[in-house]
Structure formats: C-alpha cells, structure tokens
Design a protein around this motif. Structure first.
Motif, PDB file in Angstrom:
ATOM      1  N   GLU A 153      59.166  53.670  33.316  1.00 46.65           N
ATOM      2  CA  GLU A 153      60.482  53.184  32.900  1.00 46.65           C
ATOM      3  C   GLU A 153      61.252  54.160  32.003  1.00 46.65           C
ATOM      4  O   GLU A 153      62.448  54.017  31.823  1.00 46.65           O
ATOM      5  CB  GLU A 153      60.344  51.842  32.147  1.00 46.65           C
ATOM      6  N   GLY A 154      60.527  55.100  31.385  1.00 43.50           N
ATOM      7  CA  GLY A 154      61.187  55.984  30.426  1.00 43.50           C
ATOM      8  C   GLY A 154      61.317  55.368  29.046  1.00 43.50           C
ATOM      9  O   GLY A 154      61.982  55.911  28.163  1.00 43.50           O
ATOM     10  N   PHE A 155      60.670  54.233  28.863  1.00 44.40           N
ATOM     11  CA  PHE A 155      60.575  53.583  27.556  1.00 44.40           C
ATOM     12  C   PHE A 155      59.293  52.781  27.542  1.00 44.40           C
ATOM     13  O   PHE A 155      58.642  52.621  28.565  1.00 44.40           O
ATOM     14  CB  PHE A 155      61.786  52.694  27.242  1.00 44.40           C
ATOM     15  N   THR A 174      55.908  48.758  17.983  1.00 44.97           N
ATOM     16  CA  THR A 174      57.232  48.221  18.270  1.00 44.97           C
ATOM     17  C   THR A 174      57.727  48.959  19.494  1.00 44.97           C
ATOM     18  O   THR A 174      57.286  50.074  19.768  1.00 44.97           O
ATOM     19  CB  THR A 174      58.220  48.369  17.098  1.00 44.97           C
ATOM     20  N   GLY A 175      58.605  48.333  20.240  1.00 47.20           N
ATOM     21  CA  GLY A 175      59.103  49.051  21.401  1.00 47.20           C
ATOM     22  C   GLY A 175      59.789  48.165  22.399  1.00 47.20           C
ATOM     23  O   GLY A 175      60.184  47.039  22.105  1.00 47.20           O
ATOM     24  N   LEU A 176      59.914  48.707  23.592  1.00 48.88           N
ATOM     25  CA  LEU A 176      60.681  48.098  24.666  1.00 48.88           C
ATOM     26  C   LEU A 176      59.782  47.836  25.860  1.00 48.88           C
ATOM     27  O   LEU A 176      58.901  48.645  26.170  1.00 48.88           O
ATOM     28  CB  LEU A 176      61.806  49.040  25.089  1.00 48.88           C
ATOM     29  N   SER A 177      60.028  46.723  26.530  1.00 48.36           N
ATOM     30  CA  SER A 177      59.291  46.408  27.750  1.00 48.36           C
ATOM     31  C   SER A 177      60.135  45.487  28.623  1.00 48.36           C
ATOM     32  O   SER A 177      61.090  44.863  28.149  1.00 48.36           O
ATOM     33  CB  SER A 177      57.951  45.738  27.422  1.00 48.36           C
ATOM     34  N   LEU A 209      65.801  49.874  18.551  1.00 52.08           N
ATOM     35  CA  LEU A 209      67.038  49.358  19.137  1.00 52.08           C
ATOM     36  C   LEU A 209      68.057  50.487  19.289  1.00 52.08           C
ATOM     37  O   LEU A 209      68.721  50.602  20.334  1.00 52.08           O
ATOM     38  CB  LEU A 209      67.600  48.229  18.269  1.00 52.08           C
ATOM     39  N   GLU A 210      68.163  51.322  18.291  1.00 50.12           N
ATOM     40  CA  GLU A 210      69.060  52.482  18.378  1.00 50.12           C
ATOM     41  C   GLU A 210      68.632  53.398  19.537  1.00 50.12           C
ATOM     42  O   GLU A 210      69.470  53.878  20.308  1.00 50.12           O
ATOM     43  CB  GLU A 210      69.039  53.238  17.053  1.00 50.12           C
ATOM     44  N   PHE A 211      67.336  53.638  19.662  1.00 50.39           N
ATOM     45  CA  PHE A 211      66.781  54.428  20.763  1.00 50.39           C
ATOM     46  C   PHE A 211      67.169  53.817  22.113  1.00 50.39           C
ATOM     47  O   PHE A 211      67.590  54.523  23.038  1.00 50.39           O
ATOM     48  CB  PHE A 211      65.257  54.495  20.598  1.00 50.39           C
ATOM     49  N   ALA A 212      67.046  52.497  22.233  1.00 48.52           N
ATOM     50  CA  ALA A 212      67.342  51.810  23.497  1.00 48.52           C
ATOM     51  C   ALA A 212      68.807  51.955  23.887  1.00 48.52           C
ATOM     52  O   ALA A 212      69.122  52.285  25.037  1.00 48.52           O
ATOM     53  CB  ALA A 212      66.983  50.324  23.369  1.00 48.52           C
ATOM     54  N   PHE A 261      76.369  46.449  18.744  1.00 47.54           N
ATOM     55  CA  PHE A 261      75.402  47.216  17.974  1.00 47.54           C
ATOM     56  C   PHE A 261      76.086  48.135  16.967  1.00 47.54           C
ATOM     57  O   PHE A 261      77.059  48.807  17.281  1.00 47.54           O
ATOM     58  CB  PHE A 261      74.531  48.062  18.909  1.00 47.54           C
ATOM     59  N   GLN A 262      75.559  48.136  15.757  1.00 50.62           N
ATOM     60  CA  GLN A 262      76.037  49.037  14.714  1.00 50.62           C
ATOM     61  C   GLN A 262      74.843  49.819  14.173  1.00 50.62           C
ATOM     62  O   GLN A 262      73.989  49.246  13.525  1.00 50.62           O
ATOM     63  CB  GLN A 262      76.716  48.261  13.590  1.00 50.62           C
ATOM     64  N   ALA A 263      74.800  51.093  14.466  1.00 55.96           N
ATOM     65  CA  ALA A 263      73.683  51.935  14.026  1.00 55.96           C
ATOM     66  C   ALA A 263      73.698  52.115  12.521  1.00 55.96           C
ATOM     67  O   ALA A 263      74.707  52.080  11.882  1.00 55.96           O
ATOM     68  CB  ALA A 263      73.746  53.282  14.722  1.00 55.96           C
TER      69      ALA A 263
END
Length: 177
Positions: free
Chosen positions: A60-62, A79-82, A118-121, A175-177
């Motif tokens: 997926e690249g994440f 922590t992360g994305l799936s 979240l910023e990465f995503a 989103f606000q970084a």
C-alpha cells in the motif's frame, strides 16, 4: 526507508528486535482490553502481525509504524495507517490507529505519534481522507481522536464481536498541520 521524527519519537519500519517488546505489549490485558474480543496475543501471533504490517507497507505504501522513544530507544508500540477490511461498510478507507504499552500511557505519546502519522497520510501519501475506528467507551482513544481534529461520522457495530464502534473522519480540507 520511511521514518518520521517528532520531538520525542521515531516512527519507523519494523525490525527483528521489535518482536520481544511488541509481544510484551500484546500480552498485557490492559492494552488489549479495547481490541477485538480483548484477548492477549502470543509471540507467534505478534510475529504474524508484524509480518502482515510490513507486507501492507510493501503493498500500500503505508502501514503501521513502530514507535520508538528517542531518549531511550525503547519500543513504545505502534501507530500508523491500515485498510480496515474488518469493517466493509467503511471501505474504501484508510484508518489511523495506535497501540502503546501501558507504561507509556498518559504522556502524550499516542497523540504525538498519531498527529505525525496523520500529517504523513494527508501530505506525504496524498490521501484525501482518513478515518479512525474505536470502541464506544474507549475514552483514551476518543481523546486522541479529538486532538487530531477528527469528527464523528457514524456509529456502527463490530461485524464479528457486535460491540458498538465509533467511526471518525478528517479530510484534507479540515486538516491543520
């Protein structure tokens, strides 16, 4: 290799040395209380989890980052994305999640790691939207979700265990970084 540095944490891919500390985290009933049916996971299950998480990175690249404390080098959890395939009604979606050892709770690590993820995503991986799924009553996760600026999308039930779930969302415009 994908790495993210925050003021106190290193978010990185998994390595062989992570199996023992992640197994310890997964063996803690307090940590696992809000996850699936609450069962702890043994070393073989944890090894399978890490292998699957690494495969998701490749496909997926994440994926789920190992979360390491910069000060000590300790593995705090992940922590992360799936892709939340267990909840078909939420698809297509990418979910952010976290799991930290109980000794790391209450210190802001989950929020710090989740904010960086979240910023990465949204900025690095170009996702337009990210969701988070948590069990109703998991107030610690609800607090992290609020800090991320995510808003409620729906309440549903876990398709296997039938307990109530909250689905929260945020999109690139919010989103606000």
């Amino acid at each position: 290799m994908t790495e993210i540095h925050t003021p106190r944490l290193l978010l990185r891919r998994w390595c062989d040395d992570d199996l023992a500390p992640m197994t310890e985290i997964n063996a803690d009933p307090r940590v696992m209380h809000w996850i699936d049916d609450g069962s702890v996971r043994d070393p073989d299950q944890t090894a399978e989890d890490i292998e699957r998480w690494e495969e998701e990175w490749d496909e997926e690249g994440f994926g789920l980052f190992a979360v390491e404390l910069l000060a000590s080098g300790e593995l705090a959890g992940f922590t992360g994305l799936s892709v939340p395939e267990f909840l078909p009604e939420a698809l297509p979606a990418v979910a952010i999640s976290w799991r930290l050892g109980s000794q790391f709770w209450g210190q802001g690590y989950a929020s710090e790691a989740a904010q960086a993820t979240l910023e990465f995503a949204l900025q690095d991986r170009g996702l337009d939207r990210v969701i988070s799924i948590n069990r109703v009553g998991d107030n610690a996760s609800e607090n992290v979700i609020r800090k991320l600026g995510m808003g409620p999308e729906r309440e549903t039930a876990h398709p296997v265990y039938d307990f109530p779930l909250h689905v929260h969302t945020i999109d690139l415009t919010e989103f606000q970084a």
